[in-house]
Design a protein around this motif. Sequence first.
Motif, PDB file in Angstrom:
ATOM      1  N   LEU A  49      -4.369 -18.100 -25.853  1.00 47.06           N
ATOM      2  CA  LEU A  49      -4.947 -19.065 -24.911  1.00 47.06           C
ATOM      3  C   LEU A  49      -4.540 -20.486 -25.285  1.00 47.06           C
ATOM      4  O   LEU A  49      -4.172 -21.291 -24.413  1.00 47.06           O
ATOM      5  N   PHE A  50      -4.581 -20.808 -26.570  1.00 46.11           N
ATOM      6  CA  PHE A  50      -4.128 -22.127 -27.032  1.00 46.11           C
ATOM      7  C   PHE A  50      -2.630 -22.301 -26.755  1.00 46.11           C
ATOM      8  O   PHE A  50      -2.185 -23.372 -26.338  1.00 46.11           O
ATOM      9  N   MET A  51      -1.842 -21.256 -26.984  1.00 48.39           N
ATOM     10  CA  MET A  51      -0.391 -21.343 -26.766  1.00 48.39           C
ATOM     11  C   MET A  51      -0.069 -21.593 -25.296  1.00 48.39           C
ATOM     12  O   MET A  51       0.764 -22.444 -24.962  1.00 48.39           O
ATOM     13  N   PHE A  67     -13.937 -17.031 -25.130  1.00 46.44           N
ATOM     14  CA  PHE A  67     -13.483 -18.039 -24.174  1.00 46.44           C
ATOM     15  C   PHE A  67     -12.944 -17.338 -22.938  1.00 46.44           C
ATOM     16  O   PHE A  67     -12.586 -16.151 -22.993  1.00 46.44           O
ATOM     17  N   HIS A  68     -12.923 -18.088 -21.852  1.00 45.15           N
ATOM     18  CA  HIS A  68     -12.400 -17.518 -20.609  1.00 45.15           C
ATOM     19  C   HIS A  68     -11.603 -18.596 -19.902  1.00 45.15           C
ATOM     20  O   HIS A  68     -12.044 -19.737 -19.816  1.00 45.15           O
ATOM     21  N   TRP A  69     -10.413 -18.217 -19.415  1.00 46.98           N
ATOM     22  CA  TRP A  69      -9.540 -19.203 -18.779  1.00 46.98           C
ATOM     23  C   TRP A  69     -10.086 -19.624 -17.414  1.00 46.98           C
ATOM     24  O   TRP A  69     -10.411 -20.783 -17.186  1.00 46.98           O
ATOM     25  N   LEU A  70     -10.173 -18.681 -16.497  1.00 44.77           N
ATOM     26  CA  LEU A  70     -10.704 -18.934 -15.155  1.00 44.77           C
ATOM     27  C   LEU A  70     -11.478 -17.706 -14.698  1.00 44.77           C
ATOM     28  O   LEU A  70     -11.101 -16.577 -15.051  1.00 44.77           O
ATOM     29  N   PRO A  71     -12.525 -17.881 -13.891  1.00 44.44           N
ATOM     30  CA  PRO A  71     -13.130 -16.707 -13.246  1.00 44.44           C
ATOM     31  C   PRO A  71     -12.091 -16.024 -12.358  1.00 44.44           C
ATOM     32  O   PRO A  71     -11.215 -16.677 -11.802  1.00 44.44           O
ATOM     33  N   THR A 106      -9.640  -6.635 -19.378  1.00 41.04           N
ATOM     34  CA  THR A 106      -9.870  -7.825 -18.543  1.00 41.04           C
ATOM     35  C   THR A 106      -9.308  -9.071 -19.215  1.00 41.04           C
ATOM     36  O   THR A 106      -8.664  -9.909 -18.561  1.00 41.04           O
ATOM     37  N   GLN A 107      -9.545  -9.210 -20.522  1.00 37.33           N
ATOM     38  CA  GLN A 107      -9.011 -10.372 -21.247  1.00 37.33           C
ATOM     39  C   GLN A 107      -7.487 -10.355 -21.257  1.00 37.33           C
ATOM     40  O   GLN A 107      -6.840 -11.382 -21.052  1.00 37.33           O
ATOM     41  N   LYS A 108      -6.906  -9.179 -21.485  1.00 41.00           N
ATOM     42  CA  LYS A 108      -5.451  -9.074 -21.545  1.00 41.00           C
ATOM     43  C   LYS A 108      -4.822  -9.422 -20.202  1.00 41.00           C
ATOM     44  O   LYS A 108      -3.835 -10.165 -20.132  1.00 41.00           O
ATOM     45  N   GLU A 109      -5.418  -8.897 -19.128  1.00 39.19           N
ATOM     46  CA  GLU A 109      -4.858  -9.173 -17.800  1.00 39.19           C
ATOM     47  C   GLU A 109      -5.070 -10.628 -17.404  1.00 39.19           C
ATOM     48  O   GLU A 109      -4.241 -11.228 -16.712  1.00 39.19           O
ATOM     49  N   SER A 110      -6.168 -11.230 -17.861  1.00 42.23           N
ATOM     50  CA  SER A 110      -6.417 -12.654 -17.607  1.00 42.23           C
ATOM     51  C   SER A 110      -5.327 -13.510 -18.246  1.00 42.23           C
ATOM     52  O   SER A 110      -4.812 -14.454 -17.634  1.00 42.23           O
ATOM     53  N   LEU A 111      -4.982 -13.182 -19.506  1.00 43.27           N
ATOM     54  CA  LEU A 111      -3.889 -13.900 -20.174  1.00 43.27           C
ATOM     55  C   LEU A 111      -2.575 -13.701 -19.445  1.00 43.27           C
ATOM     56  O   LEU A 111      -1.776 -14.637 -19.328  1.00 43.27           O
ATOM     57  N   ARG A 112      -2.339 -12.492 -18.951  1.00 44.60           N
ATOM     58  CA  ARG A 112      -1.083 -12.220 -18.243  1.00 44.60           C
ATOM     59  C   ARG A 112      -0.986 -13.054 -16.954  1.00 44.60           C
ATOM     60  O   ARG A 112       0.077 -13.574 -16.618  1.00 44.60           O
ATOM     61  N   VAL A 113      -2.109 -13.198 -16.244  1.00 44.70           N
ATOM     62  CA  VAL A 113      -2.113 -14.024 -15.021  1.00 44.70           C
ATOM     63  C   VAL A 113      -1.785 -15.472 -15.383  1.00 44.70           C
ATOM     64  O   VAL A 113      -0.969 -16.121 -14.717  1.00 44.70           O
ATOM     65  N   LEU A 170      -3.719 -28.822 -29.416  1.00 46.10           N
ATOM     66  CA  LEU A 170      -3.612 -27.410 -29.036  1.00 46.10           C
ATOM     67  C   LEU A 170      -2.834 -26.630 -30.092  1.00 46.10           C
ATOM     68  O   LEU A 170      -3.120 -25.459 -30.348  1.00 46.10           O
ATOM     69  N   GLY A 171      -1.842 -27.290 -30.701  1.00 49.03           N
ATOM     70  CA  GLY A 171      -1.111 -26.664 -31.806  1.00 49.03           C
ATOM     71  C   GLY A 171      -2.020 -26.385 -32.994  1.00 49.03           C
ATOM     72  O   GLY A 171      -1.916 -25.335 -33.652  1.00 49.03           O
ATOM     73  N   VAL A 172      -2.942 -27.326 -33.276  1.00 48.06           N
ATOM     74  CA  VAL A 172      -3.937 -27.111 -34.328  1.00 48.06           C
ATOM     75  C   VAL A 172      -4.788 -25.885 -33.998  1.00 48.06           C
ATOM     76  O   VAL A 172      -5.099 -25.051 -34.854  1.00 48.06           O
ATOM     77  N   GLY A 173      -5.138 -25.764 -32.717  1.00 46.22           N
ATOM     78  CA  GLY A 173      -5.924 -24.611 -32.269  1.00 46.22           C
ATOM     79  C   GLY A 173      -5.171 -23.304 -32.434  1.00 46.22           C
ATOM     80  O   GLY A 173      -5.758 -22.283 -32.821  1.00 46.22           O
ATOM     81  N   VAL A 174      -3.860 -23.314 -32.139  1.00 47.15           N
ATOM     82  CA  VAL A 174      -3.026 -22.111 -32.317  1.00 47.15           C
ATOM     83  C   VAL A 174      -3.091 -21.645 -33.771  1.00 47.15           C
ATOM     84  O   VAL A 174      -3.323 -20.461 -34.055  1.00 47.15           O
ATOM     85  N   ASP A 175      -2.896 -22.578 -34.700  1.00 48.78           N
ATOM     86  CA  ASP A 175      -2.898 -22.234 -36.127  1.00 48.78           C
ATOM     87  C   ASP A 175      -4.277 -21.770 -36.590  1.00 48.78           C
ATOM     88  O   ASP A 175      -4.402 -20.798 -37.352  1.00 48.78           O
TER      89      ASP A 175
END
Length: 615
Positions: free
Chosen positions: A178-180, A273-277, A215-222, A160-165
Motif C-alpha cells: 500500500l505504501f509502495m 488499512f483500506h485503500w478505498l471502499p 478482498t485485500q489482495k484484490e483491492s491492491l490489484r485494483v 511513503l518510502g519510510v512507510g515502505v521500510d
Amino acid sequence: MATSFPVPQQQGDACYFALLGLAEHFRSSSPPNYRLCIHCLQGILTLTPHSRIEARTHLQLGSLLFHHTKNIDNARSHLEKAWHLSQPMTSFDDVKFAAASLLAEIYQQQNMENYSKGVLRKAVEISQQSQSAYWHCRLLFQLAQLHAAEKDYISACGLLGVGVDFAHVAGAVYTRILFMLSKAMVSLIDHRLSDVQPVLAMSGQLIDQWNGPPTQKESLRVFYLVLQVCQYLMIGQVKSVKPCLKQLQQSILSITSLHADDDPLPNNPVEMFHWLPKEHMCVLVYLVTVMHSMQAGYMDKAQKYTDKALMQIAKLKMVDSHPILSTFQLMLLEHIIMCRLVMGNKTVAVQEIVQACQLCHQHPNLMATHRPQIHTLLGLYAMSMNCMEAAEAQFNTALRLSTLTELWTFINLNLAIVYLRTNRETDLMGLLERIDPERIVANSHSLKASAYYVRGLQSFFQTRYNEAKRYLRETLKMANAEDLNRLTSCSLVLLGHIFLSLGNSRESINMVTPAMQLASKIPDLHVQLWASALLKDLYHLCGDPVREHEGYQLHTNFSNLLLKDYFDSSQLSAHNLIQWTEGSFPITAFPLSSAVGPGAEIYSSPTITDVLDKA
C-alpha cells in the motif's frame, strides 16, 4: 460557562459514568441529539476529573464539534488540550494519536499547514518511540498526504518510502505494498515517470506472491491496475493500455463478488488499512474507462459509462457524501462535456459546464484545482459556437491559471486553431515554438500526434500542400499506432481536402470515404459534415449524380442538426458563461441545480492527476 469544582473520588466516578452513559445515549439516539451529548461531556469537565479522563473527554468533544457542528474553533481548542495533556502519557495511544490526527486535519482546513505538519511530525516521532505500529503508519500516510496537497511531492515520496521500510520490518506485506503504490501514485502526479515503473513492477510481483485475504489482495490489484492505466493514458497510449484496462475491469468484477466479512481479521494491527471502499473503486473504474473511451474516440461508450458512474455517485452521496465522490463527478463531467462537443451536442455540453462550475462552487478546493480545466472547456465550447474572441479569452485565462505541462500544450494547440481560423498569422507564429512536435515538452503520444495535425492544418491554410501531406502522414502513423480514432478521421478528411485541391479526385475519395466511416462510428458530427461536403463535390466531379445527391442529403442533414443545436445553445443563459474570465463563478446567474470543419478542435484529456491525488 460552567466552572469546575472538587468532588469526592467515589462520587466523581459515579457522576462521570452517569454523564458518559447519558452522552452515549444522546449520541446513539435516532435521530442523534448532539447538542445534549456535548452538554453531558462538558459536564464531565466540571468534575475536575483525572487527567486521562480529561484528555479523552476533550478528544470526544473536539471530534463531535468538528464533525457535527460549525464551531471549528471550539473543536480545535478541545483537541489542542487533548493533545497537550496526552503527550506525556504512556499506554494512551488511542487518545494521543487520534487527537493529533484530528487536530492536524483542522489546522489544514484553516490553512495553518505549518501547525498541521508540526503536530504530525511530533506524533510520528512519538509513535515510533512508543512502538505504536498502527498509528505510526497512519500518521505517515496523513503527513505524506499533507505534503502532496502542498505539491511537495519529494517530501511526500520520502515519507511513503519510510512507510515502505517500516512495514517491511514489521512483516506487514499488505501495508508495505500500500505504501509502495501510494509512492508510485505521488510520482505519477509529479510526472516522474521514470520513478513510477520500477515501483509498479515490484508492487505487481509482491501482489502476485502474497497469499493474503482475497478482498485485500484484490483491492491492491485494483489500485495497481488503476495506476498502470493512468500511466498509459497520461502519455496518450490508448491502444497499449487495453490489456491493463481489461484486467482492471475483470478485477473489479472479482472484488464486487467477494465479501470482506468472509476474510479473517488481520493478526497484525499494521495491516488494518483500506485503500478505498469497493463502491468507490467501481466508480473509479468507470471513470478511467470513460477517459480511455474519450481519448480513443468511442463517444457512445464514454456516455454509457458516464451515466452509470453518475448514477452510482448519486446513490452513494445519499448515504455518505465523501469529498472524493465530488472529485470523481467533476472529472466525469469534464470528459463527457468534451464527448458532447465532438458529437455536436453543444446544448447539453454547456449546461454540463454550468453543473461542473456549480460543483466547484460548492467545493472551493475543486475550484482551486480544476478552474483551468473549466476555462479550457469553455474555450472549446466557444470554438464550437464560432465565438473565436471568447475562445481566445478562455484559453488565455486557462494558460494563466495552469501549471500543468500537458494542459498547457493542449490549450496552445487549440489556441493555434483559433488563430488559423481567424487568419491571425502573426499571433500564430508566436505560438509555433510551443507546439512544435519535435520540441514539444509534454510526454504524451497523443499530444505530439495532435501537434503534427495542427502543423498540417497550418500548411493547408497556406496552400503548402506537400508540406501539409508530410505532417498529416506523420499524424496518421502515430494515430494508427495507438488507435486515436478521432485524430485519424480528422487527418484523413484533411488529406482528402488537399488531394481535391490538387485535382486528384481518386486519391481524395480514398481518404474521405474511410474518414466518413470512422467519423460515423465515433460519432463525430463535425467531421461527418466536412466529409459529406467533400464527397458531394467529388461525386459531382466524377459525374455520379446518384452519389452526389446522397452526399448532398447527408450534408444537409448534418448541417441542419448542427444549426439547430447552435441556435438552441445560443438561446440558453448558460451560453453567457463564455464571457466569464475573472473573479468568482457568477453563482447568482446560475442557481444550484439538483444534479449537479478544417478547424476541428483538438480534444484530449486535460488532466487526470486529481483523481490520483484524491485516490
